[in-house]
Scaffold this motif. Structure first.
Motif, PDB file in Angstrom:
ATOM      1  N   MET A 390      -5.017  23.706  43.170  1.00 12.38           N
ATOM      2  CA  MET A 390      -5.486  25.079  42.938  1.00 12.38           C
ATOM      3  C   MET A 390      -5.979  25.709  44.245  1.00 12.38           C
ATOM      4  SD  MET A 390      -7.538  24.488  39.357  1.00 12.38           S
ATOM      5  CE  MET A 390      -8.034  26.207  39.296  1.00 12.38           C
ATOM      6  N   LYS A 391      -6.673  24.923  45.053  1.00  7.76           N
ATOM      7  CA  LYS A 391      -7.164  25.436  46.342  1.00  7.76           C
ATOM      8  C   LYS A 391      -6.001  25.769  47.266  1.00  7.76           C
ATOM      9  CE  LYS A 391     -11.545  22.897  46.213  1.00  7.76           C
ATOM     10  NZ  LYS A 391     -12.384  21.858  46.877  1.00  7.76           N
ATOM     11  N   ILE A 392      -4.988  24.912  47.254  1.00  6.30           N
ATOM     12  CA  ILE A 392      -3.826  25.145  48.111  1.00  6.30           C
ATOM     13  C   ILE A 392      -3.088  26.408  47.680  1.00  6.30           C
ATOM     14  CG2 ILE A 392      -1.617  24.227  48.879  1.00  6.30           C
ATOM     15  CD1 ILE A 392      -4.124  22.877  50.049  1.00  6.30           C
ATOM     16  N   LEU A 399      -2.078  33.681  52.463  1.00  6.04           N
ATOM     17  CA  LEU A 399      -1.083  33.760  53.530  1.00  6.04           C
ATOM     18  C   LEU A 399      -0.022  34.810  53.214  1.00  6.04           C
ATOM     19  CD1 LEU A 399      -0.106  32.600  56.208  1.00  6.04           C
ATOM     20  CD2 LEU A 399       1.106  30.814  54.938  1.00  6.04           C
ATOM     21  N   LEU A 400       0.304  34.972  51.922  1.00  2.01           N
ATOM     22  CA  LEU A 400       1.308  35.957  51.535  1.00  2.01           C
ATOM     23  C   LEU A 400       0.830  37.384  51.768  1.00  2.01           C
ATOM     24  CD1 LEU A 400       2.630  34.351  48.214  1.00  2.01           C
ATOM     25  CD2 LEU A 400       3.808  34.469  50.418  1.00  2.01           C
ATOM     26  N   GLU A 401      -0.500  37.573  51.750  1.00  2.00           N
ATOM     27  CA  GLU A 401      -1.047  38.913  51.936  1.00  2.00           C
ATOM     28  C   GLU A 401      -0.795  39.427  53.353  1.00  2.00           C
ATOM     29  OE1 GLU A 401      -5.146  38.612  51.014  1.00  2.00           O
ATOM     30  OE2 GLU A 401      -4.835  38.074  48.898  1.00  2.00           O
ATOM     31  N   GLU A 402      -0.764  38.511  54.316  1.00  2.00           N
ATOM     32  CA  GLU A 402      -0.622  38.940  55.714  1.00  2.00           C
ATOM     33  C   GLU A 402       0.076  37.843  56.510  1.00  2.00           C
ATOM     34  OE1 GLU A 402      -3.474  40.063  59.544  1.00  2.00           O
ATOM     35  OE2 GLU A 402      -4.346  39.754  57.551  1.00  2.00           O
ATOM     36  N   GLN A 403       1.320  38.082  56.869  1.00  2.00           N
ATOM     37  CA  GLN A 403       2.107  37.086  57.605  1.00  2.00           C
ATOM     38  C   GLN A 403       1.932  37.297  59.109  1.00  2.00           C
ATOM     39  OE1 GLN A 403       3.835  34.477  56.845  1.00  2.00           O
ATOM     40  NE2 GLN A 403       4.067  34.574  54.621  1.00  2.00           N
ATOM     41  N   ARG A 409      -2.616  30.287  61.201  1.00  2.00           N
ATOM     42  CA  ARG A 409      -3.544  29.314  61.774  1.00  2.00           C
ATOM     43  C   ARG A 409      -4.738  29.090  60.857  1.00  2.00           C
ATOM     44  NH1 ARG A 409      -3.684  31.719  67.999  1.00  2.00           N
ATOM     45  NH2 ARG A 409      -1.823  30.627  68.784  1.00  2.00           N
ATOM     46  N   GLU A 410      -5.275  30.177  60.315  1.00  2.00           N
ATOM     47  CA  GLU A 410      -6.414  30.045  59.398  1.00  2.00           C
ATOM     48  C   GLU A 410      -6.017  29.248  58.169  1.00  2.00           C
ATOM     49  OE1 GLU A 410      -9.313  32.791  56.557  1.00  2.00           O
ATOM     50  OE2 GLU A 410      -8.048  33.763  58.082  1.00  2.00           O
ATOM     51  N   ALA A 411      -4.823  29.526  57.624  1.00  2.00           N
ATOM     52  CA  ALA A 411      -4.351  28.794  56.452  1.00  2.00           C
ATOM     53  C   ALA A 411      -4.213  27.307  56.756  1.00  2.00           C
ATOM     54  CB  ALA A 411      -3.015  29.375  55.981  1.00  2.00           C
TER      55      ALA A 411
END
Length: 521
Positions: A390-392, A399-403, A409-411
């Protein structure tokens, strides 16, 4: 030399490349150097060394391409030019007007207003410390330990012994030269570390018997175990001698310097625990605690001036030793350090302090390794189930919100925390609540990139950062301020240190070693 050839090229200890020569090995060394420079994008002056089979595969300077053949190994040895320093005398005072510069990433603004002089967007260069300030170590433990030359008579004995061993297999009776061998090796070891580990002592012992096979011990499982033990006791004796001479790195652990309830030889030992190269360096030659304190007071005025990064960098380099003694010996609270050393909480100076402590370039190394392992880290966590799944999924949605590179890197960092079975909330917060010991507060606008703030002991010490850069600079602050890793995130920070920054990588915990093996597989 027109036959096609290939060469194994050692660019650095951790970077080995293949060089294809479709027209064969060039006729001159200059031509070969030009090809190597162009192929691998090398800058600056360097020479090429080759392995000589006549001398046990030792490296020698390459003076003729006739000395190498197809599939041989050559090594690039960079020639370090000393920085240029100009002295200008005015009214009896001398000042440094120019020195070598090294590019660093643009620094975000520090939350401390006095730090803005080095964080200006126009200030993207950093002045290196002048040579007379450099009294500390400048390199980490080598991949292959360089065995020093011993006294002339010792070298004669060893040369004769090596010939006898090569011809008849006779071991050398080294009793007469043992003292000189151990003394010289102890001096060479101390150039890198004061408290060598067992693995490091084993490196020295193996290098010794490889260079002088007549010293190999037939009854030992590796031929050098007894040498490792001799070096262990010799280093203890050598440290005692230097402690008596006032070496600050060792004198700090003398009984007379300890508090009443800590007066035991093995209690509260202050020594490098995270591969610090310069843990407690001595003062620059000719400087005292009093003169360096005067420079510190000057720094308080300099940080208030605009576009003053050069002067601040020089004075920070000069006061490195007194600052380390304060940080290590007194461990003052962050609020006191910000008052006494405001420049230390600037992103540019954090990078430089980390380089002084470890010799490693902080942000460049951290981001390069993070980018290298991002895809593999995210692939590893994708197979997890349960709560981790669920966390992943939440991280993937983010990540999909902003590529962007920063979001990837944050992901990857968030996935790493989950993979190490630790909690994201222990490192990242959406808002500051209470006296947080060590956190990164992340705020996101509707159409703006995330803004990260580094918080230590309840104080906001850096602001205006991306999340990955906040993680890198937090590591820099931990080393600069001699802080401990948060217990609840010890595995994540160990990955930052031993995989991303490659510091003490061979002594990782089983959990981190397992991850490293999967990332390199």
């Amino acid at each position: 030399m027109s036959t096609q050839a290939k060469l194994r090229v050692i660019l650095q200890d951790h970077e080995i490349r293949k060089l294809d020569l479709p027209h064969g090995i060039p006729n001159t060394v200059d031509e070969l150097e030009s090809i190597v420079r162009e192929k691998f994008g090398l800058e600056g002056n360097f020479t090429l060394h080759y392995k000589d089979a006549d001398f046990g595969e030792e490296y020698f300077s390459l003076t003729s391409t006739n000395d190498i053949k197809d599939k041989d190994t050559i090594k690039v040895v960079h020639i370090v030019e000393p920085p240029t320093v100009t002295l200008t005398f005015t009214d009896g005072d001398s000042s440094f007007e120019s020195a070598s510069v090294a590019s660093l990433p643009n620094s975000e603004t520090s939350i401390h207003p006095a730090s803005s002089s080095c964080s200006s967007g126009s200030q993207d260069t950093l002045i290196l410390s002048s040579p007379e300030y450099v009294t500390h170590r400048t390199q980490r433990w080598p991949t292959t330990f360089p065995v020093p030359n011993f006294a002339y008579d010792t070298e004669l004995v060893l040369a004769s012994g090596n010939e006898d061993f090569k011809r008849d297999g006779i071991q050398l009776n080294f009793v007469t030269v043992l003292s000189d061998i151990l003394e010289k090796l102890a001096e060479s070891i101390f150039l890198y570390v004061a408290y060598p580990t067992s693995a490091q002592l084993n490196d020295v012992a193996e290098a010794l018997i490889q260079k002088h096979p007549c010293l190999k011990e037939p009854g030992s499982h590796n031929g050098c175990y007894a040498w490792q033990q001799r070096l262990k006791y010799k280093m203890a004796s050598y440290r005692s001698k230097l402690r008596g001479l006032g070496c600050p790195e060792l004198d700090v652990n003398s009984l007379r310097k300890k508090r009443a309830h800590e007066k035991a030889p093995a209690k509260n030992i202050k020594k490098p625990k995270r591969a610090e190269v310069n843990y407690l360096p001595p003062h620059p030659q000719g400087e005292t605690e009093g003169t360096l304190e005067h420079v510190r007071l000057e720094l308080l005025d300099e940080v208030k001036k605009r576009n003053n990064c050069q002067v601040i960098s020089e004075k920070m380099a000069k006061t490195f030793s007194i600052r380390r003694q304060e940080v290590v010996n007194q461990a003052p609270p962050i609020s006191d350090l910000r008052d006494r050393w405001p420049a230390l909480f600037d992103a540019t100076q954090i990078n430089e302090e980390f380089r002084r402590v470890t010799t490693v370039v902080l942000e460049t190394t951290f981001m390069a390794k993070l980018d290298q392992y991002t895809l593999k880290i995210m692939a590893l966590v994708s197979s997890r189930g349960g709560a981790a799944k669920m966390k992943i999924q939440h991280i993937k949605n983010m990540l999909l919100e902003e590529q962007t590179v920063e979001r990837r890197r944050e992901a990857a960092i968030r996935c790493l925390i989950v993979y190490m079975r630790e909690q994201e909330e222990d490192l990242f917060k959406e808002q500051l609540d209470g006296d947080e010991v060590m956190k990164i507060v992340v705020s996101r606008g509707a159409s703006e990139p995330a803004n990260a703030t580094v918080v230590i002991e309840g104080a906001e010490v850096l602001d205006g950062l991306t999340v990955p850069r906040a993680c890198a600079l937090l590591m820099g602050l931990i080393y600069a301020l001699n802080l401990s890793y948060p217990k609840e995130l010890k595995c994540t920070f160990e990955v930052f240190q031993k995989i991303f920054l490659e510091l003490d990588a061979l002594r990782a915990s089983p959990k981190v070693m397992s991850l490293k093996g999967k990332l390199l597989h």
